[in-house]
Design a protein around this motif. Sequence first.
Motif, PDB file in Angstrom:
ATOM      1  N   UNK A 149      22.290  14.834  -7.151  1.00  8.17           N
ATOM      2  CA  UNK A 149      22.536  13.539  -6.512  1.00  8.17           C
ATOM      3  C   UNK A 149      21.595  13.326  -5.331  1.00  8.17           C
ATOM      4  N   UNK A 150      21.405  14.362  -4.526  1.00  2.66           N
ATOM      5  CA  UNK A 150      20.481  14.230  -3.392  1.00  2.66           C
ATOM      6  C   UNK A 150      19.051  14.055  -3.879  1.00  2.66           C
ATOM      7  N   UNK A 151      18.680  14.769  -4.943  1.00  2.00           N
ATOM      8  CA  UNK A 151      17.315  14.651  -5.468  1.00  2.00           C
ATOM      9  C   UNK A 151      17.029  13.219  -5.904  1.00  2.00           C
ATOM     10  N   UNK A 152      17.976  12.593  -6.572  1.00  2.00           N
ATOM     11  CA  UNK A 152      17.781  11.211  -7.035  1.00  2.00           C
ATOM     12  C   UNK A 152      17.730  10.233  -5.866  1.00  2.00           C
ATOM     13  N   UNK A 153      18.552  10.464  -4.871  1.00  2.00           N
ATOM     14  CA  UNK A 153      18.548   9.581  -3.705  1.00  2.00           C
ATOM     15  C   UNK A 153      17.220   9.687  -2.954  1.00  2.00           C
ATOM     16  N   UNK A 154      16.705  10.911  -2.811  1.00  2.00           N
ATOM     17  CA  UNK A 154      15.422  11.106  -2.133  1.00  2.00           C
ATOM     18  C   UNK A 154      14.295  10.455  -2.929  1.00  2.00           C
ATOM     19  N   UNK A 155      14.324  10.622  -4.253  1.00  2.00           N
ATOM     20  CA  UNK A 155      13.285  10.026  -5.103  1.00  2.00           C
ATOM     21  C   UNK A 155      13.296   8.505  -4.997  1.00  2.00           C
ATOM     22  N   UNK A 156      14.476   7.913  -5.018  1.00  2.00           N
ATOM     23  CA  UNK A 156      14.574   6.453  -4.917  1.00  2.00           C
ATOM     24  C   UNK A 156      14.049   5.967  -3.569  1.00  2.00           C
ATOM     25  N   UNK A 157      14.371   6.692  -2.520  1.00  5.08           N
ATOM     26  CA  UNK A 157      13.907   6.303  -1.186  1.00  5.08           C
ATOM     27  C   UNK A 157      12.383   6.406  -1.076  1.00  5.08           C
ATOM     28  N   UNK A 158      11.827   7.511  -1.581  1.00  8.73           N
ATOM     29  CA  UNK A 158      10.378   7.680  -1.523  1.00  8.73           C
ATOM     30  C   UNK A 158       9.667   6.646  -2.392  1.00  8.73           C
TER      31      UNK A 158
ATOM     32  N   UNK B  69      10.718  11.307 -11.945  1.00 13.84           N
ATOM     33  CA  UNK B  69       9.372  10.869 -12.320  1.00 13.84           C
ATOM     34  C   UNK B  69       9.352   9.392 -12.692  1.00 13.84           C
ATOM     35  N   UNK B  70      10.384   8.905 -13.359  1.00 17.27           N
ATOM     36  CA  UNK B  70      10.410   7.487 -13.716  1.00 17.27           C
ATOM     37  C   UNK B  70      10.448   6.622 -12.457  1.00 17.27           C
ATOM     38  N   UNK B  71      11.268   7.019 -11.492  1.00 17.19           N
ATOM     39  CA  UNK B  71      11.351   6.260 -10.241  1.00 17.19           C
ATOM     40  C   UNK B  71      10.014   6.241  -9.508  1.00 17.19           C
ATOM     41  N   UNK B  72       9.384   7.406  -9.390  1.00 13.88           N
ATOM     42  CA  UNK B  72       8.106   7.468  -8.682  1.00 13.88           C
ATOM     43  C   UNK B  72       7.027   6.672  -9.411  1.00 13.88           C
ATOM     44  N   UNK B  73       7.002   6.753 -10.750  1.00 13.69           N
ATOM     45  CA  UNK B  73       5.983   6.031 -11.527  1.00 13.69           C
ATOM     46  C   UNK B  73       6.181   4.528 -11.464  1.00 13.69           C
TER      47      UNK B  73
ATOM     48  N   UNK C 207       5.831   2.367  -2.997  1.00  8.65           N
ATOM     49  CA  UNK C 207       5.520   1.103  -3.671  1.00  8.65           C
ATOM     50  C   UNK C 207       4.751   0.154  -2.750  1.00  8.65           C
ATOM     51  N   UNK C 208       5.093   0.175  -1.481  1.00  5.48           N
ATOM     52  CA  UNK C 208       4.501  -0.785  -0.544  1.00  5.48           C
ATOM     53  C   UNK C 208       2.988  -0.671  -0.454  1.00  5.48           C
ATOM     54  N   UNK C 209       2.441   0.534  -0.527  1.00  4.38           N
ATOM     55  CA  UNK C 209       0.997   0.697  -0.378  1.00  4.38           C
ATOM     56  C   UNK C 209       0.262   1.011  -1.656  1.00  4.38           C
ATOM     57  N   UNK C 210       0.961   0.985  -2.800  1.00  3.51           N
ATOM     58  CA  UNK C 210       0.362   1.436  -4.058  1.00  3.51           C
ATOM     59  C   UNK C 210      -0.851   0.599  -4.460  1.00  3.51           C
ATOM     60  N   UNK C 211      -0.742  -0.716  -4.359  1.00  2.00           N
ATOM     61  CA  UNK C 211      -1.840  -1.585  -4.784  1.00  2.00           C
ATOM     62  C   UNK C 211      -3.078  -1.372  -3.916  1.00  2.00           C
ATOM     63  N   UNK C 212      -2.887  -1.277  -2.604  1.00  4.15           N
ATOM     64  CA  UNK C 212      -4.027  -1.082  -1.702  1.00  4.15           C
ATOM     65  C   UNK C 212      -4.674   0.284  -1.926  1.00  4.15           C
ATOM     66  N   UNK C 213      -3.861   1.319  -2.140  1.00  2.00           N
ATOM     67  CA  UNK C 213      -4.440   2.642  -2.399  1.00  2.00           C
ATOM     68  C   UNK C 213      -5.292   2.619  -3.655  1.00  2.00           C
TER      69      UNK C 213
ATOM     70  N   UNK D 234       6.081  16.573  -0.456  1.00  2.00           N
ATOM     71  CA  UNK D 234       6.316  17.998  -0.236  1.00  2.00           C
ATOM     72  C   UNK D 234       7.432  18.218   0.783  1.00  2.00           C
ATOM     73  N   UNK D 235       7.352  17.503   1.907  1.00  2.00           N
ATOM     74  CA  UNK D 235       8.337  17.688   2.971  1.00  2.00           C
ATOM     75  C   UNK D 235       9.739  17.288   2.536  1.00  2.00           C
ATOM     76  N   UNK D 236       9.819  16.372   1.587  1.00  2.00           N
ATOM     77  CA  UNK D 236      11.133  15.892   1.127  1.00  2.00           C
ATOM     78  C   UNK D 236      11.905  16.940   0.357  1.00  2.00           C
ATOM     79  N   UNK D 237      11.208  17.936  -0.185  1.00  2.00           N
ATOM     80  CA  UNK D 237      11.857  18.948  -1.001  1.00  2.00           C
ATOM     81  C   UNK D 237      11.868  18.657  -2.479  1.00  2.00           C
TER      82      UNK D 237
END
Length: 394
Positions: A10-19, A72-76, A24-30, A45-48
């Motif tokens: 549960x914590x892993x999914x919450x951290x992934x969603x937050x990250x 991975x789906x959330x991050x992608x 997402x905010x800077x993805x296009x510019x990067x 890395x720091x998030x665990x």
Amino acid sequence: MTAHVIADDAEALAVAASLAGEFRAGASARDAERRLPREELDRLSASGLLAVTVPAEHGGADVSAPTLAEIFRLLASADASLSQIPQSHFVYVNVIHRHGTDEQRKFFFAELLAGRRFGNAQSEAGTRHVQDIRTRLHPGPAGSYVLDGVKHYSTGALFADWIPVLARAEDDKLHVAYVPSNAPGLTVIDDWDGLGQRTTASGTVRLEGVEVPADRVLPHHLTFEGPQLHGAVAQLLHAAIDAGIAGGALAEAAEFVRTKSRPWFESGVETAAEDPLLIQRFGELAIQVRASEALLREAARAVEAARADLTDDSAAEASIAVAAAKVSAAQAAVEVASALFEVSGTRSALNSLNLHRHWRDARTHTLHDPTRWKIQHIGRYVLNGTRPPRHGLL
């Protein structure tokens, strides 16, 4: 480096969603500037999150396959390049799970919990095929080894603390050597120029007389001598990336149509979002995305079931389920990212908006391995009960 230790799924999914929201905010510019995501990877890395598959007895969360796929789906869905970078990280964590000695597991799992990253130096260019590995692991002094070779498509290597190198020993058997990124004789070259996944830095790794202690080498050839989930897990993460690209493209298309598109004059409506033909098309695209996500969840459950009771049959079921998910997700990623322009109109093609990054990422990532062969293996399994091969790409 210090890193947070994630406690459970549960914590892993919450951290992934937050990250994902942050990334997402800077993805296009990067992507547009080809600005490599070093700060974002440090946050990852720091998030665990990079240690979530460390076993509980070593202090990790040991999350389930469905949780890992959803991470991975959330991050992608936020940044397809960024999500691709740790894919090989988890693949080579699995090698340690399966073939590491007690001491190797203790050492590397502690590294992971501290936030260390694995890259990869696996594929080679100019060989007969993808499994023609010419990098060599020669005997060195005092039982050590020496690595020589050139690797390509080395996603994650530029950002890694450790670079797992796939090589053949003198007996031609495959091994993985875990090499620190600052090892003498190892050079990582940022020469990736793909049309998509621009910020993965999937360039070249050169190995010239790199010395490797014996306790940093694992017998990867043993992976394929019995029922295994090495390929299924690797492909599950690829499928999750494709499903995330599809979902991200659909969400951005919907936002664009709601806020920027004009209705076609023949529709007789005030806004593009009220156009019945656009509504129909969005419904069709949403079905594709939902289908890919459903097959991804089913595949992840099959992998988790096989983890609990690994046999030839359970491994085959997992590989076939993952293959089906990968085919569906790859199709959805390319088609939805292309349809983004169809539903959004002429303005969406402006280079300055960079909406084409979704299609470029999808088209590039789905070239990783051909889905046509996955369909073949699915058909043989369904029709004749033929189990898929154990070559690591299923």
